[in-house]
Design a protein around this motif. Structure first.
Motif, mmCIF file in Angstrom:
data_model
loop_
_atom_site.group_PDB
_atom_site.id
_atom_site.type_symbol
_atom_site.label_atom_id
_atom_site.label_comp_id
_atom_site.label_asym_id
_atom_site.label_seq_id
_atom_site.Cartn_x
_atom_site.Cartn_y
_atom_site.Cartn_z
ATOM 1 N N VAL A 55 -5.105 -17.833 -39.179
ATOM 2 C CA VAL A 55 -4.515 -16.617 -38.587
ATOM 3 C C VAL A 55 -4.728 -16.624 -37.072
ATOM 4 O O VAL A 55 -3.795 -16.361 -36.294
ATOM 5 C CB VAL A 55 -5.114 -15.343 -39.226
ATOM 6 N N ILE A 56 -5.949 -16.965 -36.647
ATOM 7 C CA ILE A 56 -6.258 -16.995 -35.206
ATOM 8 C C ILE A 56 -5.419 -18.062 -34.499
ATOM 9 O O ILE A 56 -4.820 -17.812 -33.448
ATOM 10 C CB ILE A 56 -7.772 -17.217 -34.974
ATOM 11 N N PHE A 57 -5.337 -19.236 -35.116
ATOM 12 C CA PHE A 57 -4.540 -20.319 -34.520
ATOM 13 C C PHE A 57 -3.060 -19.926 -34.441
ATOM 14 O O PHE A 57 -2.384 -20.237 -33.457
ATOM 15 C CB PHE A 57 -4.706 -21.614 -35.317
ATOM 16 N N SER A 58 -2.578 -19.262 -35.468
ATOM 17 C CA SER A 58 -1.166 -18.831 -35.470
ATOM 18 C C SER A 58 -0.910 -17.860 -34.329
ATOM 19 O O SER A 58 0.125 -17.943 -33.656
ATOM 20 C CB SER A 58 -0.813 -18.140 -36.787
ATOM 21 N N PHE A 59 -1.845 -16.973 -34.123
ATOM 22 C CA PHE A 59 -1.706 -16.001 -33.041
ATOM 23 C C PHE A 59 -1.657 -16.714 -31.677
ATOM 24 O O PHE A 59 -0.784 -16.428 -30.839
ATOM 25 C CB PHE A 59 -2.879 -15.013 -33.080
ATOM 26 N N ILE A 60 -2.571 -17.649 -31.486
ATOM 27 C CA ILE A 60 -2.614 -18.383 -30.206
ATOM 28 C C ILE A 60 -1.356 -19.241 -30.046
ATOM 29 O O ILE A 60 -0.780 -19.321 -28.960
ATOM 30 C CB ILE A 60 -3.896 -19.246 -30.122
ATOM 31 N N PHE A 61 -0.907 -19.835 -31.142
ATOM 32 C CA PHE A 61 0.300 -20.666 -31.094
ATOM 33 C C PHE A 61 1.522 -19.813 -30.730
ATOM 34 O O PHE A 61 2.370 -20.236 -29.945
ATOM 35 C CB PHE A 61 0.499 -21.362 -32.444
ATOM 36 N N THR A 62 1.585 -18.613 -31.291
ATOM 37 C CA THR A 62 2.696 -17.701 -30.978
ATOM 38 C C THR A 62 2.691 -17.355 -29.487
ATOM 39 O O THR A 62 3.739 -17.340 -28.837
ATOM 40 C CB THR A 62 2.568 -16.400 -31.806
ATOM 41 N N LEU A 63 1.499 -17.133 -28.976
ATOM 42 C CA LEU A 63 1.347 -16.831 -27.554
ATOM 43 C C LEU A 63 1.817 -18.013 -26.697
ATOM 44 O O LEU A 63 2.507 -17.837 -25.687
ATOM 45 C CB LEU A 63 -0.127 -16.536 -27.270
ATOM 46 N N ILE A 94 9.711 -31.374 -21.567
ATOM 47 C CA ILE A 94 8.346 -31.872 -21.806
ATOM 48 C C ILE A 94 7.389 -31.478 -20.663
ATOM 49 O O ILE A 94 6.282 -31.018 -20.929
ATOM 50 C CB ILE A 94 8.344 -33.407 -22.027
ATOM 51 N N PRO A 95 7.797 -31.628 -19.375
ATOM 52 C CA PRO A 95 6.871 -31.212 -18.302
ATOM 53 C C PRO A 95 6.484 -29.740 -18.390
ATOM 54 O O PRO A 95 5.364 -29.376 -18.045
ATOM 55 C CB PRO A 95 7.655 -31.501 -17.018
ATOM 56 N N ILE A 96 7.411 -28.906 -18.871
ATOM 57 C CA ILE A 96 7.104 -27.470 -19.011
ATOM 58 C C ILE A 96 6.038 -27.285 -20.085
ATOM 59 O O ILE A 96 5.063 -26.554 -19.896
ATOM 60 C CB ILE A 96 8.374 -26.675 -19.384
ATOM 61 N N LEU A 97 6.231 -27.984 -21.183
ATOM 62 C CA LEU A 97 5.279 -27.897 -22.306
ATOM 63 C C LEU A 97 3.871 -28.301 -21.859
ATOM 64 O O LEU A 97 2.885 -27.601 -22.115
ATOM 65 C CB LEU A 97 5.749 -28.818 -23.436
ATOM 66 N N VAL A 98 3.822 -29.427 -21.154
ATOM 67 C CA VAL A 98 2.529 -29.947 -20.690
ATOM 68 C C VAL A 98 1.889 -28.999 -19.683
ATOM 69 O O VAL A 98 0.688 -28.737 -19.729
ATOM 70 C CB VAL A 98 2.709 -31.369 -20.085
ATOM 71 N N ASP A 99 2.727 -28.459 -18.792
ATOM 72 C CA ASP A 99 2.194 -27.557 -17.765
ATOM 73 C C ASP A 99 1.655 -26.261 -18.373
ATOM 74 O O ASP A 99 0.582 -25.789 -17.976
ATOM 75 C CB ASP A 99 3.284 -27.244 -16.744
ATOM 76 N N VAL A 100 2.385 -25.708 -19.322
ATOM 77 C CA VAL A 100 1.931 -24.464 -19.978
ATOM 78 C C VAL A 100 0.604 -24.716 -20.690
ATOM 79 O O VAL A 100 -0.332 -23.914 -20.606
ATOM 80 C CB VAL A 100 3.007 -23.950 -20.978
ATOM 81 N N LEU A 101 0.538 -25.866 -21.342
ATOM 82 C CA LEU A 101 -0.679 -26.205 -22.088
ATOM 83 C C LEU A 101 -1.868 -26.428 -21.158
ATOM 84 O O LEU A 101 -2.987 -25.968 -21.425
ATOM 85 C CB LEU A 101 -0.419 -27.468 -22.914
ATOM 86 N N SER A 102 -1.610 -27.102 -20.044
ATOM 87 C CA SER A 102 -2.725 -27.414 -19.140
ATOM 88 C C SER A 102 -3.169 -26.199 -18.324
ATOM 89 O O SER A 102 -4.356 -26.004 -18.086
ATOM 90 C CB SER A 102 -2.350 -28.559 -18.198
ATOM 91 N N SER A 103 -2.211 -25.365 -17.938
ATOM 92 C CA SER A 103 -2.604 -24.207 -17.120
ATOM 93 C C SER A 103 -3.191 -23.077 -17.958
ATOM 94 O O SER A 103 -3.971 -22.280 -17.453
ATOM 95 C CB SER A 103 -1.419 -23.710 -16.292
ATOM 96 N N ASN A 104 -2.817 -23.015 -19.244
ATOM 97 C CA ASN A 104 -3.329 -21.934 -20.087
ATOM 98 C C ASN A 104 -4.360 -22.404 -21.113
ATOM 99 O O ASN A 104 -4.799 -21.611 -21.946
ATOM 100 C CB ASN A 104 -2.187 -21.237 -20.836
ATOM 101 N N LEU A 137 -9.744 -17.332 -25.783
ATOM 102 C CA LEU A 137 -9.133 -16.394 -26.725
ATOM 103 C C LEU A 137 -9.565 -16.733 -28.154
ATOM 104 O O LEU A 137 -9.889 -15.837 -28.951
ATOM 105 C CB LEU A 137 -7.605 -16.467 -26.606
ATOM 106 N N PHE A 138 -9.600 -18.021 -28.442
ATOM 107 C CA PHE A 138 -10.035 -18.477 -29.765
ATOM 108 C C PHE A 138 -11.484 -18.054 -30.026
ATOM 109 O O PHE A 138 -11.812 -17.524 -31.101
ATOM 110 C CB PHE A 138 -9.888 -20.006 -29.830
ATOM 111 N N LEU A 139 -12.332 -18.261 -29.023
ATOM 112 C CA LEU A 139 -13.747 -17.894 -29.179
ATOM 113 C C LEU A 139 -13.911 -16.383 -29.324
ATOM 114 O O LEU A 139 -14.673 -15.909 -30.173
ATOM 115 C CB LEU A 139 -14.559 -18.400 -27.976
#
Lengths: 247, 123
Positions: free
Chosen positions: A16-24, A158-168, A175-177
């Motif tokens: 549930v927590i992972f789904s929430f973070i993934f949605t975000l 792909i660069p957008i995906l990587v950038d979102v992942l690296s910056s957030n 958030l997970f913790l």
């Protein structure tokens, strides 16, 4: 069975927590992708305007390479694409209507030279999502109803995906913790407390037996000392409780 | 021990995020320009820039095209050399150009990559 149930509950909670973070994450990614789409369309419009100007001057010149030289001199292709910053377009193309109609080239357009969203040329599905965005803008010459050609711009997501992942990434981790922490606090809040029933007794027989033995031993030790010290022999027995009397 | 594990995982995560964010040292400057030449073949031109802090050698530009079935129909590898030889200096911009042999209407997917070796020499 008890542990299996607890384990499944923990797994479910983590899912549930992972789904929430993934949605975000998907929300952040889509936001950035929409910005990229708008930029691509704007760039295609600018280039289409330039193409109209160029091909009106040099009619019967079906050379997109010469147009790119013109564009580079007029504005500069680098300058045009600098606005993208993160993921500049990868491919910039000019296709002429005559080439498309004769079937020489695939532009990913329909009969009206507008973008065909169903064309496989405009998609590149990898890692479970379409990682390519194509902006297509037809350009017209004066006194003509049908387009002279189209401007096609391909951008990678792909660069957008990587950038979102690296910056957030750090934000997602915390958030997970925090969510795990909140879940644990919630568990503490709703956990049922075991009621202590004094009538039935709350100690096991073996524990009670050992306490009795200890009590007896302690009583004996104190008594031994009392017999040695005759002057204090009358007082000390008061702090010893005889639990046998209860029975 | 648990604290150590936590910080180790955190550092690992930070490092992995950082590695994700690394910009390509040798990359395209602007888009590749695709045009159809007189023979009706697709011709590509573009610019490569070295944004690393070192000189890079053996820069190879690979371009792969696939048909509608997803099969590779042509792969082109070109060596991109700088002005002074087979290496590219810091911030040097190098032009490249190549033409595909395949018929344009058979091409449905295009992918490219840039491979290089860093010499580790600073200017």
């Amino acid at each position: 069975m008890y542990f299996l149930k607890r384990f499944l509950l923990i797994v479910l909670l983590q899912v549930v927590i992972f789904s929430f973070i993934f949605t975000l994450f998907i929300f952040n990614f889509n936001q950035r992708r929409e910005v990229n789409k708008t930029q691509s369309k704007a760039l295609a419009t600018v280039i289409a305007e330039q193409a109209t100007k160029y091909f009106e001057i040099s009619k019967n010149n079906f050379s997109s390479k010469e147009f790119f030289s013109y564009l580079d001199k007029q504005i500069g292709v680098d300058k045009l694409t600098n606005a993208f910053n993160l993921n500049p377009p990868e491919l910039l193309t000019i296709y002429f209507r005559s080439d498309i109609e004769k079937g020489y080239v695939n532009a990913g357009t329909d009969d009206n030279l507008k973008k065909d969203d169903n064309s496989s040329l405009n998609k590149s599905t990898k890692y479970f999502f379409n990682n390519k965005y194509v902006a297509i803008k037809p350009f017209f010459l004066k006194n003509s109803d049908s387009p002279f050609g189209v401007v096609r711009i391909e951008t990678s997501n792909i660069p957008i995906l990587v950038d979102v992942l690296s910056s957030n990434g750090i934000f997602y981790l915390f958030l997970f913790l925090i969510l795990n922490n909140q879940a644990f606090l919630f568990y503490l809040w709703i956990r049922k407390k075991k009621d202590v029933v004094l009538d039935k007794g709350y100690l096991k027989e073996s524990s009670l037996g050992s306490i009795k033995i200890m009590h007896k031993l302690l009583g004996d030790v104190i008594e031994d000392h009392n017999s040695q010290d005759s002057s204090e022999s009358k007082a000390p027995k008061n702090n010893i409780l005889n639990i046998d009397k209860k029975k | 021990m648990k604290k150590f594990k936590f910080f180790f995982i955190l550092i690992l995560f930070l490092v992995s995020c950082n590695s994700l964010n690394k910009s390509l040292n040798v990359q395209l400057l602007g888009p590749m320009l695709e045009s159809v030449n007189e023979e009706g073949k697709l011709q590509y031109s573009g610019k490569i820039v070295n944004k690393s802090e070192a000189v890079v050698r053996n820069v190879l530009f690979r371009f792969i095209v696939e048909n509608d079935q997803g099969s590779i129909i042509e792969a082109v590898t070109i060596a991109v050399d700088g002005v002074n030889g087979e290496y590219i200096l810091q911030n040097e911009v190098v032009d490249f150009e190549f033409t595909l042999r395949s018929r344009p209407n058979k091409i449905f997917s295009k992918e490219f990559s840039i491979d290089y070796k860093s010499s580790g020499e600073d200017l």
